[in-house]
Design an enzyme around this catalytic site. Structure first.
Site, PDB file in Angstrom:
ATOM      1  N   ARG A 161       0.845  -1.201   0.000  1.00 26.15           N
ATOM      2  CA  ARG A 161       0.000   0.000   0.000  1.00 26.15           C
ATOM      3  C   ARG A 161       0.879   1.250   0.000  1.00 26.15           C
ATOM      4  O   ARG A 161       0.601   2.219  -0.708  1.00 26.15           O
ATOM      5  CB  ARG A 161      -0.933  -0.005   1.228  1.00 26.15           C
ATOM      6  CG  ARG A 161      -2.088  -0.981   1.094  1.00 26.15           C
ATOM      7  CD  ARG A 161      -3.105  -0.828   2.214  1.00 26.15           C
ATOM      8  NE  ARG A 161      -2.668  -1.425   3.457  1.00 26.15           N
ATOM      9  CZ  ARG A 161      -3.026  -2.658   3.872  1.00 26.15           C
ATOM     10  NH1 ARG A 161      -3.836  -3.402   3.148  1.00 26.15           N
ATOM     11  NH2 ARG A 161      -2.580  -3.125   5.013  1.00 26.15           N
ATOM     12  N   PHE A 205     -11.487  -4.981  -5.646  1.00 23.65           N
ATOM     13  CA  PHE A 205     -11.432  -5.772  -4.405  1.00 23.65           C
ATOM     14  C   PHE A 205     -10.829  -4.895  -3.299  1.00 23.65           C
ATOM     15  O   PHE A 205      -9.813  -5.230  -2.704  1.00 23.65           O
ATOM     16  CB  PHE A 205     -10.601  -7.055  -4.580  1.00 23.65           C
ATOM     17  CG  PHE A 205     -10.977  -7.882  -5.779  1.00 23.65           C
ATOM     18  CD1 PHE A 205     -12.012  -8.804  -5.682  1.00 23.65           C
ATOM     19  CD2 PHE A 205     -10.313  -7.739  -6.986  1.00 23.65           C
ATOM     20  CE1 PHE A 205     -12.370  -9.579  -6.786  1.00 23.65           C
ATOM     21  CE2 PHE A 205     -10.666  -8.502  -8.096  1.00 23.65           C
ATOM     22  CZ  PHE A 205     -11.688  -9.429  -7.994  1.00 23.65           C
ATOM     23  N   ASP A 236     -15.962  -3.290  -4.432  1.00 24.10           N
ATOM     24  CA  ASP A 236     -15.950  -4.510  -3.616  1.00 24.10           C
ATOM     25  C   ASP A 236     -17.376  -5.051  -3.557  1.00 24.10           C
ATOM     26  O   ASP A 236     -18.339  -4.299  -3.702  1.00 24.10           O
ATOM     27  CB  ASP A 236     -15.442  -4.218  -2.196  1.00 24.10           C
ATOM     28  CG  ASP A 236     -14.925  -5.474  -1.497  1.00 24.10           C
ATOM     29  OD1 ASP A 236     -13.695  -5.685  -1.472  1.00 24.10           O
ATOM     30  OD2 ASP A 236     -15.762  -6.260  -0.975  1.00 24.10           O
ATOM     31  N   ASP A 241      -6.682  -6.979  -6.139  1.00 24.84           N
ATOM     32  CA  ASP A 241      -6.255  -7.795  -4.990  1.00 24.84           C
ATOM     33  C   ASP A 241      -7.389  -8.744  -4.595  1.00 24.84           C
ATOM     34  O   ASP A 241      -8.006  -8.589  -3.538  1.00 24.84           O
ATOM     35  CB  ASP A 241      -5.876  -6.873  -3.820  1.00 24.84           C
ATOM     36  CG  ASP A 241      -5.333  -7.635  -2.633  1.00 24.84           C
ATOM     37  OD1 ASP A 241      -4.876  -8.790  -2.818  1.00 24.84           O
ATOM     38  OD2 ASP A 241      -5.360  -7.084  -1.508  1.00 24.84           O
ATOM     39  N   CYS A 276      -3.184 -14.142  -3.727  1.00 21.84           N
ATOM     40  CA  CYS A 276      -2.873 -14.679  -2.397  1.00 21.84           C
ATOM     41  C   CYS A 276      -3.206 -16.162  -2.355  1.00 21.84           C
ATOM     42  O   CYS A 276      -3.469 -16.721  -1.294  1.00 21.84           O
ATOM     43  CB  CYS A 276      -3.606 -13.898  -1.305  1.00 21.84           C
ATOM     44  SG  CYS A 276      -5.391 -13.959  -1.476  1.00 21.84           S
TER      45      CYS A 276
HETATM   46  N1  SAH Z   1      -6.777  -4.891  -0.939  1.00 26.79           N
HETATM   47  C1  SAH Z   1      -7.527  -5.018   0.277  1.00 26.79           C
HETATM   48  C2  SAH Z   1      -7.807  -6.459   0.644  1.00 26.79           C
HETATM   49  C3  SAH Z   1      -8.657  -7.220  -0.378  1.00 26.79           C
HETATM   50  S1  SAH Z   1      -9.332  -8.701   0.260  1.00 26.79           S
HETATM   51  C4  SAH Z   1      -6.807  -4.277   1.381  1.00 26.79           C
HETATM   52  O1  SAH Z   1      -5.714  -3.712   1.135  1.00 26.79           O
HETATM   53  O2  SAH Z   1      -7.308  -4.243   2.500  1.00 26.79           O
HETATM   54  C5  SAH Z   1     -10.398  -9.208  -1.012  1.00 26.79           C
HETATM   55  C6  SAH Z   1     -11.707  -8.455  -1.112  1.00 26.79           C
HETATM   56  O3  SAH Z   1     -12.414  -8.942  -2.239  1.00 26.79           O
HETATM   57  C7  SAH Z   1     -12.670  -8.590   0.057  1.00 26.79           C
HETATM   58  O4  SAH Z   1     -12.987  -7.326   0.532  1.00 26.79           O
HETATM   59  C8  SAH Z   1     -13.948  -9.240  -0.536  1.00 26.79           C
HETATM   60  O5  SAH Z   1     -15.134  -8.688  -0.003  1.00 26.79           O
HETATM   61  C9  SAH Z   1     -13.817  -8.884  -1.983  1.00 26.79           C
HETATM   62  N2  SAH Z   1     -14.455  -9.744  -2.979  1.00 26.79           N
HETATM   63  C10 SAH Z   1     -14.463 -11.088  -3.039  1.00 26.79           C
HETATM   64  N3  SAH Z   1     -15.023 -11.517  -4.201  1.00 26.79           N
HETATM   65  C11 SAH Z   1     -15.373 -10.397  -4.888  1.00 26.79           C
HETATM   66  C12 SAH Z   1     -15.971 -10.151  -6.164  1.00 26.79           C
HETATM   67  N4  SAH Z   1     -16.283 -11.159  -6.980  1.00 26.79           N
HETATM   68  N5  SAH Z   1     -16.158  -8.879  -6.534  1.00 26.79           N
HETATM   69  C13 SAH Z   1     -15.824  -7.851  -5.735  1.00 26.79           C
HETATM   70  N6  SAH Z   1     -15.232  -8.028  -4.539  1.00 26.79           N
HETATM   71  C14 SAH Z   1     -15.018  -9.270  -4.115  1.00 26.79           C
END
Ligand code: SAH
Length: 397
Positions: free
Chosen positions: A213, A229, A251, A301, A341
């Site tokens: 970040r 995401f 998200d 992500d 991940c």
């Molecule tokens: N980059 C973020 C962490 C991402 S975790 C950070 O720095 O904090 C992954 C995220 O993807 C979660 O918030 C989850 O709600 C979301 N997610 C999962 N499947 C998804 C989809 N199909 N479309 C949109 N968001 C999704």
């Protein structure tokens, strides 16, 4: 209680790999219960390791120690906690107490405690118990953690699906002290984030992306960004702090977006340049192209798409889909920071997938940087499965 391995199956343990699969076991003497310590020997009777018995899991035992003199007892676990904390202090020597912020204090195998995750958020510890062995020593570990960190409380978030594989029920709630503030606030590289401990994902925040970040913050100046995401807005807020001209954050979780908006406000970024969209990123990327939207910086992500190698082919298709569509949304010179991940997708495979996505997007792309989890999420060289987070920074030429 003793476990004798089949001939030739001692090899991975001889390389200090900490897992014993059920198929490697020849004989079991005694009747170990879930989480009991067993003595693991090669077929010729030679000592190999002390391990925790997991009767329900394919990973039938996880190593505590390769040293015969180190049979696990209360002191052994106190020392393991001490060692994990000492390692974290070394990582952050610049602050008087390197443990005061938000960071991972215990990271499973890499800290000699397979199945234990402990994240610190200010004076709150969040503990995830993911193996039968840790379940057995949970109370002692909780006391050691409180005693050695001086934190006010431990909240347990042992509600991850992998507990089912261990035959353990989901459990969450206050384990030591009182309930955590709701929401609790942390500071990361000078930015404020609210963390929902009982209701958030995992332990509440994705600490592994901390330094990535910060890097996006350095790259964001003047760019129109898309954060796919976004969870609670980690990369979005970092990008605003770095001078991004606008950020679209997507998200599928409404609760995460609510906290994301709050985080943006707390840091003074609530101008018209911030757009928060509750949607499926796979769909959003397609629709945005149809609407003619373009960006200079895209972060992807996604959640874990391939927990194990078995899931890799389906995950590969999903990764390719989002990366291809993200590259199509980039203006020439635009940057894509893309992450996986998934333990089941190697760094090598991930790079191949992104390369394939660029070809199919009809774009020439240059690999500029590689990313991994922050150093409070260490990787044991003898346990490469521990290296789950990988990222690439790619420029569309
Ligand atoms: N980059 C973020 C962490 C991402 S975790 C950070 O720095 O904090 C992954 C995220 O993807 C979660 O918030 C989850 O709600 C979301 N997610 C999962 N499947 C998804 C989809 N199909 N479309 C949109 N968001 C999704």
């Amino acid at each position: 209680m003793r476990v004798l391995l089949k001939p030739g199956r001692e090899r991975s343990l001889a390389h200090r790999h900490p897992w014993i699969f059920s198929g490697a076991i020849d004989k079991l003497s005694g009747a170990p219960g879930s989480g009991d310590t067993v003595r693991v020997s090669a077929s010729d009777g030679r000592f190999l390791a002390w391990a925790a018995w997991s009767p329900r899991s394919q990973i039938r035992a996880r190593v505590w120690s390769f040293d015969e003199r180190e049979q696990p007892d209360d002191d052994f676990f106190r020392r393991r906690v001490e060692r994990a904390l000492a390692r974290r202090r070394m990582l952050a020597p610049e602050s008087a107490d390197g443990l005061a912020g938000a960071l991972r204090l215990v990271h499973c195998e890499a800290d000699g405690l397979p199945g234990l995750i402990v994240d610190r958020y200010a004076d709150t510890l969040v503990m995830q118990v993911l193996s039968a062995g840790i379940e057995r020593w949970r109370d002692l570990l909780a006391d050691a953690l409180i005693g050695q960190t001086g934190c006010a409380r431990i909240y347990e978030r042992s509600d991850a699906e992998v507990r089912e594989l261990e035959g353990l029920p989901a459990r969450s709630g206050v384990l030591r002290g009182d309930a955590p503030p709701a929401p609790l606030e942390i500071v990361e590289h000078g930015l404020r984030y609210a963390v929902d401990i009982p209701g958030g994902q995992k332990t509440g925040f994705y600490l592994d992306q901390r330094d990535n970040r910060r890097r996006i913050r350095e790259l964001a100046a003047g760019r129109e960004m898309l954060n796919g995401f976004c969870y609670t807005g980690g990369f979005s807020i970092a990008a605003f702090a770095g001078g991004a001209s606008s950020v679209v954050s997507v998200d599928s979780s409404g609760a995460a977006l609510e906290l994301a908006r709050r985080n943006a406000r707390a840091n003074g970024f609530e101008g018209p340049g911030a757009e928060w969209i509750e949607a499926d990123v796979f769909r959003y990327l397609r629709d945005a192209r149809g609407q003619g939207r373009r960006f200079d910086l895209v972060v992807l992500d996604p959640p874990k798409l391939a927990p194990t190698e078995k899931h890799a082919p389906a995950a590969a298709r999903a990764y390719k889909d989002i990366n291809l569509n993200a590259l199509k949304l980039l203006r020439p010179g635009g940057l894509l920071a893309t992450f996986s991940c998934s333990g089941g997708v190697s760094a090598d495979l991930f790079q191949k997938i992104v390369a394939g996505a660029a070809v199919d997007a009809g774009a020439s792309a240059t690999l500029l940087e590689r990313y991994s989890a922050a150093p409070d999420h260490p990787v044991l060289l003898e346990f490469p499965q521990g290296e789950y987070l990988k990222g690439l920074l790619v420029r569309r030429n």
